[in-house]
Scaffold this motif. Sequence first.
Motif, mmCIF file in Angstrom:
data_model
loop_
_atom_site.group_PDB
_atom_site.id
_atom_site.type_symbol
_atom_site.label_atom_id
_atom_site.label_comp_id
_atom_site.label_asym_id
_atom_site.label_seq_id
_atom_site.Cartn_x
_atom_site.Cartn_y
_atom_site.Cartn_z
ATOM 1 N N SER A 179 12.437 -14.937 -7.411
ATOM 2 C CA SER A 179 11.680 -16.182 -7.548
ATOM 3 C C SER A 179 10.190 -15.928 -7.690
ATOM 4 O O SER A 179 9.432 -16.832 -7.974
ATOM 5 N N GLY A 180 9.758 -14.709 -7.516
ATOM 6 C CA GLY A 180 8.320 -14.428 -7.568
ATOM 7 C C GLY A 180 7.838 -14.267 -8.993
ATOM 8 O O GLY A 180 8.571 -13.995 -9.943
ATOM 9 N N ALA A 181 6.534 -14.420 -9.175
ATOM 10 C CA ALA A 181 5.934 -14.247 -10.486
ATOM 11 C C ALA A 181 5.868 -12.781 -10.841
ATOM 12 O O ALA A 181 5.829 -11.913 -9.978
ATOM 13 N N LYS A 182 5.845 -12.493 -12.125
ATOM 14 C CA LYS A 182 5.762 -11.108 -12.548
ATOM 15 C C LYS A 182 4.391 -10.542 -12.248
ATOM 16 O O LYS A 182 3.384 -11.226 -12.317
ATOM 17 N N SER A 183 4.376 -9.248 -11.984
ATOM 18 C CA SER A 183 3.112 -8.587 -11.676
ATOM 19 C C SER A 183 2.746 -7.661 -12.812
ATOM 20 O O SER A 183 3.533 -6.800 -13.197
ATOM 21 N N PRO A 184 1.547 -7.802 -13.386
ATOM 22 C CA PRO A 184 1.157 -6.932 -14.482
ATOM 23 C C PRO A 184 0.756 -5.544 -14.008
ATOM 24 O O PRO A 184 0.548 -4.648 -14.816
ATOM 25 N N GLY A 185 0.617 -5.351 -12.708
ATOM 26 C CA GLY A 185 0.143 -4.066 -12.205
ATOM 27 C C GLY A 185 1.205 -2.983 -12.304
ATOM 28 O O GLY A 185 2.308 -3.195 -12.762
ATOM 29 N N GLY A 186 0.851 -1.784 -11.819
ATOM 30 C CA GLY A 186 1.758 -0.643 -11.817
ATOM 31 C C GLY A 186 2.671 -0.684 -10.607
ATOM 32 O O GLY A 186 3.008 -1.741 -10.100
ATOM 33 N N ARG A 187 3.093 0.523 -10.161
ATOM 34 C CA ARG A 187 3.972 0.624 -9.003
ATOM 35 C C ARG A 187 3.235 1.362 -7.901
ATOM 36 O O ARG A 187 2.414 2.230 -8.150
ATOM 37 N N ASN A 188 3.585 1.011 -6.662
ATOM 38 C CA ASN A 188 2.933 1.684 -5.545
ATOM 39 C C ASN A 188 3.679 2.965 -5.200
ATOM 40 O O ASN A 188 4.578 3.394 -5.912
ATOM 41 N N ALA A 189 3.323 3.542 -4.046
ATOM 42 C CA ALA A 189 3.862 4.853 -3.682
ATOM 43 C C ALA A 189 5.353 4.829 -3.420
ATOM 44 O O ALA A 189 5.997 5.870 -3.432
ATOM 45 N N ILE A 190 5.927 3.645 -3.153
ATOM 46 C CA ILE A 190 7.376 3.600 -2.910
ATOM 47 C C ILE A 190 8.115 2.933 -4.065
ATOM 48 O O ILE A 190 9.253 2.524 -3.942
ATOM 49 N N THR A 216 0.803 -1.223 0.000
ATOM 50 C CA THR A 216 0.000 0.000 0.000
ATOM 51 C C THR A 216 0.837 1.276 0.000
ATOM 52 O O THR A 216 0.340 2.346 -0.325
ATOM 53 N N GLY A 217 2.118 1.169 0.384
ATOM 54 C CA GLY A 217 2.934 2.369 0.521
ATOM 55 C C GLY A 217 2.584 3.175 1.752
ATOM 56 O O GLY A 217 3.037 4.309 1.924
ATOM 57 N N ARG A 218 1.787 2.596 2.638
ATOM 58 C CA ARG A 218 1.390 3.302 3.864
ATOM 59 C C ARG A 218 2.614 3.501 4.761
ATOM 60 O O ARG A 218 3.448 2.608 4.894
ATOM 61 N N VAL A 219 2.711 4.672 5.367
ATOM 62 C CA VAL A 219 3.879 5.034 6.154
ATOM 63 C C VAL A 219 3.507 5.191 7.626
ATOM 64 O O VAL A 219 2.459 5.756 7.959
ATOM 65 N N THR A 255 -10.856 8.663 13.282
ATOM 66 C CA THR A 255 -10.913 9.465 12.066
ATOM 67 C C THR A 255 -9.890 8.938 11.086
ATOM 68 O O THR A 255 -8.883 8.358 11.459
ATOM 69 N N THR A 256 -10.156 9.121 9.813
ATOM 70 C CA THR A 256 -9.270 8.596 8.782
ATOM 71 C C THR A 256 -8.023 9.447 8.656
ATOM 72 O O THR A 256 -8.089 10.648 8.527
ATOM 73 N N HIS A 257 -6.895 8.785 8.691
ATOM 74 C CA HIS A 257 -5.614 9.470 8.482
ATOM 75 C C HIS A 257 -4.733 8.510 7.720
ATOM 76 O O HIS A 257 -4.379 7.455 8.230
ATOM 77 N N ARG A 258 -4.423 8.834 6.476
ATOM 78 C CA ARG A 258 -3.729 7.899 5.615
ATOM 79 C C ARG A 258 -2.357 8.459 5.229
ATOM 80 O O ARG A 258 -2.162 8.974 4.136
ATOM 81 N N PRO A 259 -1.405 8.419 6.168
ATOM 82 C CA PRO A 259 -0.071 8.910 5.824
ATOM 83 C C PRO A 259 0.565 8.026 4.757
ATOM 84 O O PRO A 259 0.552 6.811 4.861
ATOM 85 N N ARG A 260 1.083 8.674 3.734
ATOM 86 C CA ARG A 260 1.757 7.939 2.667
ATOM 87 C C ARG A 260 3.105 8.575 2.381
ATOM 88 O O ARG A 260 3.379 9.692 2.785
ATOM 89 N N ALA A 261 3.897 7.843 1.641
ATOM 90 C CA ALA A 261 5.208 8.368 1.282
ATOM 91 C C ALA A 261 5.047 9.603 0.406
ATOM 92 O O ALA A 261 4.209 9.630 -0.490
ATOM 93 N N THR A 262 5.852 10.627 0.676
ATOM 94 C CA THR A 262 5.836 11.834 -0.138
ATOM 95 C C THR A 262 6.481 11.544 -1.490
ATOM 96 O O THR A 262 7.139 10.513 -1.687
ATOM 97 N N ARG A 263 6.310 12.490 -2.440
ATOM 98 C CA ARG A 263 6.913 12.297 -3.760
ATOM 99 C C ARG A 263 8.425 12.201 -3.647
ATOM 100 O O ARG A 263 9.069 11.395 -4.325
ATOM 101 N N ARG A 264 8.985 13.020 -2.765
ATOM 102 C CA ARG A 264 10.445 12.979 -2.560
ATOM 103 C C ARG A 264 10.868 11.603 -2.050
ATOM 104 O O ARG A 264 11.886 11.042 -2.465
#
Length: 822
Positions: free
Chosen positions: A790-801, A710-713, A756-765
């Motif tokens: 050894s893992g299978a390839k993932s067709p998805g994009g990249r997460n926040a990190i 999730t890239g959650r920090v 309350t919802t607080h979703r700290p994520r990695a900054t762009r930097r």
Amino acid sequence: MTMKKKNKNPSMPPLPTDHKTLLKLLREARHPLAPDDLVEALGLHRRKRGEVEDMLKDLVAEGKLIQLGRAYAPLERVNLITGKVQVQRSGVAFLIPDDPRRKDVFLGQDTAGAWNGDRVAVAITREHATRNHEGRVVRIVERGRNVLTVRVMRSAGQDSLLCRPTDPRLDFAILVEGVDPGLGLAKGDIALAAPGEQVDQALWAGTILSRLGPESEAQVQEALVKANHGVPTTFPDDALAEAAALPKVPGQADFAKREDLRTLPFVTIDGKTARDFDDAIYVERKGKGYVLWVAIADVAHYVPLGSALDREAYERANSYYFPSSVEPMFPQALSNGLCSLNPGVPRLSMAVRLDFSDRGLPGEVRVMNAVILSHIRLTYSRARDVCVDKLPEARAELLAEVKTNVGGAAANAAGEAVLTMLDTAEELARKMRQRRIERGSLDFDLPEGEVQFDADGQPKSVLPKVRHFAHQLIEEFMIAANEAVSEYLQAHALPCMYRVHAAPDQEKLETLYTLLERLDGEAAPKKARPGRFSDEDFTPQALGRLLASVAGTEREFLVHRLVLRSMKQAKYQPDNEGHYGLASESYAHFTSPIRRYADLIVHRLLKRALGDLSLPVPGFKKLAEMGQHLSARERVSQEAERECHKRYVCMVLRGQEGREFAGVVTGLMDYGFWVELTEVLSEGFIRLSTMLDDYYGYIKEREMLVGQRTGRVIRAGQAVRVKLLGAHLDRLEIDLELVLDRKGAPGTGGEGGETTTHRPRATRREQHAMEDRRRADQARQKRQGAGKSSGAKSPGGRNAIGQKVGGKKSGGPKSGGKRGGR
């Protein structure tokens, strides 16, 4: 003629059985010898190697040899360091050397039977340029404790019990036999036990000395903490006899050769439960400036050097304060009676008179033996009502009480004088505080918890201690007096027991500055000079600017914590190195001789400066030894008070499992993180193995945990909500679980369990930095021939990190994910 075949393995001299030959060879050798070296030197067949090894082990057990890897050396030839074993809560141990100039030595988890607090001799086995040296315990010099507090676990047969030490750092059991049935010991009781012989690696024999009581009682908890830390609870008979022989009040003969200050309206300001009043203050206007008087109880007048009272006070070094009890440095006849500056009675004191300018800058100083009469005893809260908030009803009550204490025709005038004096004191203290902050003095106003008890004496809650300007007023005046007497002794060419606070760890501060630069970019605090760090970045003034720059921001908690971690512990010594935290060039403790022996040393030196030649001047070496002892006992006091607080918090939280609390992340490791519960002001721990929403990785250089999917920090200083899993008195641990909102993010906030919802994520930097790190790791793996994942390839994009997501195996164990805490 047939020639006799030559014997290729002729017989050799018999193996010595008294070990002397082995010792002689090792002592004469220029380096440690391995068993093979000794076999060759003795001319023995290699089959004898086992017997040589057995003899070497015997000599190690006797303490004559030390094993260094595969080789052996005489103990006297090895560089040994003595000190005390300190075991961390993780089980890893360090040696705290007796020589304060040496760094701590890493011992690992093998302490050769030494316990936390034991004094040992350690041989350095590996040296490092930047990290702590590594060592091995070769001898236990002195047990730190001859008596242990133990918890009764179960019966072990007729009049026998199996117990465990209450100190979680002592990981063994004690089997006690021949227990007196009259003690009434039952499972869960706490008792005092004398350990005997070691029966097995994790089992000792022992003898029960006494029963303290059920573990659930508050008084039992305080008693076991005192026993664990060697806090004295009784005074020797000769010290009590000396205290009993002292007068109840000072006589007229005691007033001779003293300045009579009884007409000045001195007041004491202390905590609500205080009974030992060390200090009294009086402030007046003088032209455009001020005059501050600080009067301190003259303990040295009643406690002769070398007396039984003096010897016991030195051994204790300080008073020990607990939530429901105090173990004073002096018997109560002195600490609460004759020496305490109680209101309405004359008391002997050492007084300091300090002139201040209108801006609050110090000027001329006078020190004197004096007699004072405190006009009133104020608590901090009452002082706030009177001189800070200036509440009419509080001021009227003060007038009435001063009239009662002083009496006579001067009673009315004395009451008004006290009110005027307190208003002037508040005015001066604010100016002094401003000047101190300007010079670079650091101010960490962190909340402290205060345990509240019910009618039965059991802990019911922990509340934050309320701090306000009345506390700061007294602090400013005491700091000024301490600095003044330190400089006074220097001016009179006399030694002093300085209170020294060394500069912080520059490496840790560099890490902090670098962390802020990575987190905040251009908005981060700037270095004094472009490029590398310089000494200007680590001055008290620079740190003061740093703390001011984050005040009121989300970074404040993180910066305060990391700056505090970089600070070194203050100590007592005769060599003046200044006080970094106060930005003071010369500082000593003078204001609390009832509860600190270091202050009593300073008082005696001041009396010498005032002309009392009967008092000897201690030499530098003697003062250094005393300073080490006093500093060590101060640490014992702090550790005991912290343990007691933690035990009470555990007692308050027991039975509240499942309840949610608000908290703040205070520290992170690769296996979990600590959260300070704001309601009880104590830390609990969240293990990553309990967090099932993601796999978290610890990024040390950024002080954060990052979810791989999730890239959650999770960062230090972040507000979170947690659920209590358990509060364990036996381990002194509080186990927590992170509370997530409906979307799976960490919750924070509200009262009554509101989330309350607080979703700290990695900054762009941070995303860019993590991507750079990922690429660097991949490049290094290719260079090392690590091959493909050894893992299978993932067709998805990249997460926040910057990590790939979207495939079924993405983030799981088979694709390189690693479950935290495993």
